[in-house]
Design an enzyme around this catalytic site. Structure first.
Site, PDB file in Angstrom:
ATOM      1  N   SER A  11       0.813  -1.219   0.000  1.00  0.00           N
ATOM      2  CA  SER A  11       0.000   0.000   0.000  1.00  0.00           C
ATOM      3  C   SER A  11       0.850   1.274   0.000  1.00  0.00           C
ATOM      4  CB  SER A  11      -0.906   0.002   1.242  1.00  0.00           C
ATOM      5  OG  SER A  11      -1.367   1.306   1.500  1.00  0.00           O
TER       6      SER A  11
HETATM    7  N1  LIG Z   1      -7.099   7.713   1.442  1.00  0.00           N
HETATM    8  C1  LIG Z   1      -6.612   6.548   2.146  1.00  0.00           C
HETATM    9  C2  LIG Z   1      -6.590   5.386   1.194  1.00  0.00           C
HETATM   10  C3  LIG Z   1      -6.249   4.081   1.883  1.00  0.00           C
HETATM   11  C4  LIG Z   1      -6.451   2.906   0.971  1.00  0.00           C
HETATM   12  O1  LIG Z   1      -7.058   2.983  -0.107  1.00  0.00           O
HETATM   13  N2  LIG Z   1      -5.925   1.759   1.424  1.00  0.00           N
HETATM   14  C5  LIG Z   1      -6.041   0.554   0.641  1.00  0.00           C
HETATM   15  C6  LIG Z   1      -4.671  -0.048   0.423  1.00  0.00           C
HETATM   16  S1  LIG Z   1      -3.709   1.064  -0.551  1.00  0.00           S
HETATM   17  C7  LIG Z   1      -6.913  -0.432   1.405  1.00  0.00           C
HETATM   18  O2  LIG Z   1      -6.758  -0.603   2.592  1.00  0.00           O
HETATM   19  N3  LIG Z   1      -7.854  -1.069   0.693  1.00  0.00           N
HETATM   20  C8  LIG Z   1      -8.764  -2.017   1.242  1.00  0.00           C
HETATM   21  C9  LIG Z   1     -10.194  -1.619   1.030  1.00  0.00           C
HETATM   22  O3  LIG Z   1     -10.473  -0.508   0.542  1.00  0.00           O
HETATM   23  O4  LIG Z   1     -11.060  -2.434   1.344  1.00  0.00           O
HETATM   24  C10 LIG Z   1      -5.220   6.833   2.721  1.00  0.00           C
HETATM   25  O5  LIG Z   1      -4.507   7.667   2.166  1.00  0.00           O
HETATM   26  O6  LIG Z   1      -4.859   6.250   3.750  1.00  0.00           O
END
Ligand SMILES: N[C@@H](CCC(=O)N[C@@H](CS)C(=O)NCC(=O)O)C(=O)O
Length: 216
Positions: A11
């Site tokens: 991530s």
């Molecule tokens: N805007 C958030 C985005 C976080 C994000 O999209 N995380 C992803 C991994 S890059 C995640 O955990 N995805 C799992 C999901 O959305 O279910 C940040 O900057 O922390």
């Protein structure tokens, strides 16, 4: 007391927070959450973050999700000076602007490609998603044609946020150095930073290799 950081190496948002912990010398404990195995969907994790995303940070009684909130918190709380996140209201506004630019454009457009490949097994990248990323590169070039770093003439947490996306994204959607000379120079420069080598490089390479192997 140490900061707890719930992480997933591929991530970009997590990697930006890991880099910030290194930059600000934050004592922290890494708690891996395997989102491909669904560990972000457990009732325990959902209590920490109902929108089931990493990173999540815990510092004492504060639980915070979203890297664009975590980075300013770490800079304000643990930074030795305000160079990475200026206290001057106008300079800070420019950093905030670029953090939001990352959240809604650079990271969001990258995630439209990588998120689906990683989480739903998608094996194609539509041309319009590639065009959206290219447009993001054009925006970066416009900003970096005005200032050396993304929010001014000094490196800030906004550069760290965007760096973590660009290190993986540019291995998937090529960043043409002829077309985007300022952005390429910015990226090549920041990639050599010790915090990037230590906390970003491996995860960025892993994400790019994963996506490229599935959409090839
Ligand atoms: N805007 C958030 C985005 C976080 C994000 O999209 N995380 C992803 C991994 S890059 C995640 O955990 N995805 C799992 C999901 O959305 O279910 C940040 O900057 O922390």
């Amino acid at each position: 007391m140490v900061v707890k950081l719930y992480t997933y190496n591929m991530s970009p948002s997590v990697r930006s927070c890991l880099m910030a912990c290194e930059i600000f010398n934050v004592p922290f404990e890494k708690i891996p959450i395997d989102i491909q195995a669904g560990e972000h969907l457990t009732p325990e994790f959902l209590k920490k973050n109902p929108i089931h995303q990493v990173p999540v940070m815990e510092d004492g009684d504060l639980t915070l999700h979203d890297s664009h909130a975590i980075l300013p918190y770490l800079a304000d709380t643990y930074g030795k000076d305000d160079s990475w996140y200026p206290k001057d209201v106008k300079k800070r506004a420019l950093v905030n602007q670029k953090l939001i630019f990352n959240a809604v454009i650079i990271f969001a457009r990258a995630r439209n490609i990588t998120g689906q490949v990683v989480l739903t097994g998608k094996r194609t990248i539509e041309p319009e998603l590639i065009a959206a990323v290219e447009e993001g590169y054009e925006f970066m070039e416009a900003f970096l044609s005005r200032t050396k770093y993304i929010a001014g003439d000094h490196v800030t947490i906004a550069d760290v946020a965007i760096l973590a996306v660009m290190t993986s994204l540019t291995q998937i959607i090529k960043l043409d150095a002829q077309k985007y000379p300022k952005t390429s120079a910015w990226l090549e420069n920041l990639k050599t930073a010790p915090y990037c080598k230590k906390y970003d490089e491996a995860g960025a390479n892993e994400l790019a290799a994963y996506v490229n192997s599935r959409v090839a």
